[in-house]
Design a protein around this motif. Structure first.
Motif, PDB file in Angstrom:
ATOM      1  N   THR A  33       0.848  -1.191   0.000  1.00 27.16           N
ATOM      2  CA  THR A  33       0.000   0.000   0.000  1.00 27.16           C
ATOM      3  C   THR A  33       0.887   1.245   0.000  1.00 27.16           C
ATOM      4  N   ASP A  51      -3.598  -3.946  -5.956  1.00 27.22           N
ATOM      5  CA  ASP A  51      -4.883  -3.760  -6.641  1.00 27.22           C
ATOM      6  C   ASP A  51      -4.734  -2.870  -7.877  1.00 27.22           C
ATOM      7  N   GLU A  55      -5.284  -3.960 -11.873  1.00 30.81           N
ATOM      8  CA  GLU A  55      -6.164  -3.166 -12.741  1.00 30.81           C
ATOM      9  C   GLU A  55      -5.438  -2.682 -13.993  1.00 30.81           C
ATOM     10  N   LEU A 168      -7.070  -6.850   2.899  1.00 27.64           N
ATOM     11  CA  LEU A 168      -7.606  -6.034   1.806  1.00 27.64           C
ATOM     12  C   LEU A 168      -8.518  -4.939   2.332  1.00 27.64           C
ATOM     13  N   LEU A 169      -9.331  -5.277   3.337  1.00 25.72           N
ATOM     14  CA  LEU A 169     -10.213  -4.268   3.931  1.00 25.72           C
ATOM     15  C   LEU A 169      -9.410  -3.203   4.675  1.00 25.72           C
ATOM     16  N   ALA A 171      -6.415  -2.293   4.112  1.00 24.05           N
ATOM     17  CA  ALA A 171      -5.645  -1.498   3.148  1.00 24.05           C
ATOM     18  C   ALA A 171      -6.457  -0.327   2.613  1.00 24.05           C
ATOM     19  N   LYS A 172      -7.771  -0.409   2.687  1.00 17.69           N
ATOM     20  CA  LYS A 172      -8.629   0.656   2.182  1.00 17.69           C
ATOM     21  C   LYS A 172      -8.836   1.792   3.192  1.00 17.69           C
ATOM     22  N   LEU A 173      -8.389   1.594   4.434  1.00 14.52           N
ATOM     23  CA  LEU A 173      -8.523   2.648   5.436  1.00 14.52           C
ATOM     24  C   LEU A 173      -7.635   3.835   5.054  1.00 14.52           C
ATOM     25  N   PRO A 174      -8.079   5.059   5.369  1.00 11.90           N
ATOM     26  CA  PRO A 174      -7.270   6.243   5.029  1.00 11.90           C
ATOM     27  C   PRO A 174      -5.840   6.168   5.566  1.00 11.90           C
ATOM     28  N   ASN A 176      -3.889   3.687   5.754  1.00 15.44           N
ATOM     29  CA  ASN A 176      -3.060   2.836   4.906  1.00 15.44           C
ATOM     30  C   ASN A 176      -2.967   3.321   3.466  1.00 15.44           C
ATOM     31  N   ARG A 177      -3.909   4.125   3.046  1.00  9.89           N
ATOM     32  CA  ARG A 177      -3.903   4.526   1.647  1.00  9.89           C
ATOM     33  C   ARG A 177      -2.753   5.458   1.312  1.00  9.89           C
ATOM     34  N   ARG A 180      -2.230   8.757  -3.220  1.00 10.43           N
ATOM     35  CA  ARG A 180      -2.754   7.897  -4.284  1.00 10.43           C
ATOM     36  C   ARG A 180      -1.672   7.651  -5.336  1.00 10.43           C
TER      37      ARG A 180
END
Length: 194
Positions: A33, A51, A55, A168-169, A171-174, A176-177, A180
């Motif tokens: 991440t 991810d 993509e 995975l969940l 990793a979506k927390l602010p 960990n992000r 961008r």
């Protein structure tokens, strides 16, 4: 007939360090991440979270070759990235065995930013807390202890499949992000390499 996923070739920290020291080192793609990457990464590495890599693997395929090493914290996500890129037509990528942890243990140089907990440590904290709390509450409320059983089943599934839904969940927390990842900037950096 379905074929089993190919195990990616691995490169240990000492071999990667030798390649980096002679000036003709491979491209380094760190698939953690952005938060993990900015906390610590190998100098010269490009951050392409798993991810994002999945993509944009078709776009990345044109800028990578067998002189690319995939990196994560321990090697598991990098192996998943190698599989995704292999399916896109890049079958000969290498994975840093043991990831950033092995690189640091071998004395390899790193670039450090603000300290953050690794995703795997966060998973251990959340899973352990769920099991502990459900076990304690389960003493007073029948059936709540089954939450711990569900967490255990999830962790077992994660180990068997080498995936982690909780990771995975998280990793979506602010937290960990982090910043961008701009795939256009990554591709431009890959293009500019001689």
């Amino acid at each position: 007939m379905t074929t089993a996923p190919r195990t990616p070739a691995e490169l240990d920290a000492a071999a990667l360090r030798a390649l980096a020291e002679d000036g003709s080192g491979p491209r380094l793609l760190d698939v953690r991440t952005p938060g993990e990457f900015h906390a610590v990464h190998l100098p010269g590495a490009h951050n392409v979270p798993l991810d994002v890599l999945r993509e944009h693997r078709a776009e990345l395929r044109h800028h990578l070759d067998e002189d690319t090493v995939l990196i994560c914290r321990s090697g598991a996500r990098a192996a998943q990235a190698a599989q995704a890129l292999s399916e896109a037509g890049l079958p000969h990528l290498r994975v840093l065995r043991g990831g950033v942890a092995a690189w640091e243990a071998a004395g390899g140089p790193v670039t450090r930013g603000p300290a953050r907990w690794e995703l795997e440590r966060q998973v251990r904290l959340v899973a352990g807390s769920l099991v502990l709390v459900s076990g304690l509450v389960g003493l007073a409320v029948p059936g709540v202890g089954l939450i711990g059983t569900a967490v255990g089943a999830g962790l077992t599934f994660a180990a068997v499949t080498n995936t982690c839904a909780m990771g995975l969940l998280l990793a979506k927390l602010p937290y960990n992000r982090g910043p961008r990842t701009d795939i256009g900037s990554v591709i431009a950096a890959l293009r500019s390499r001689p």
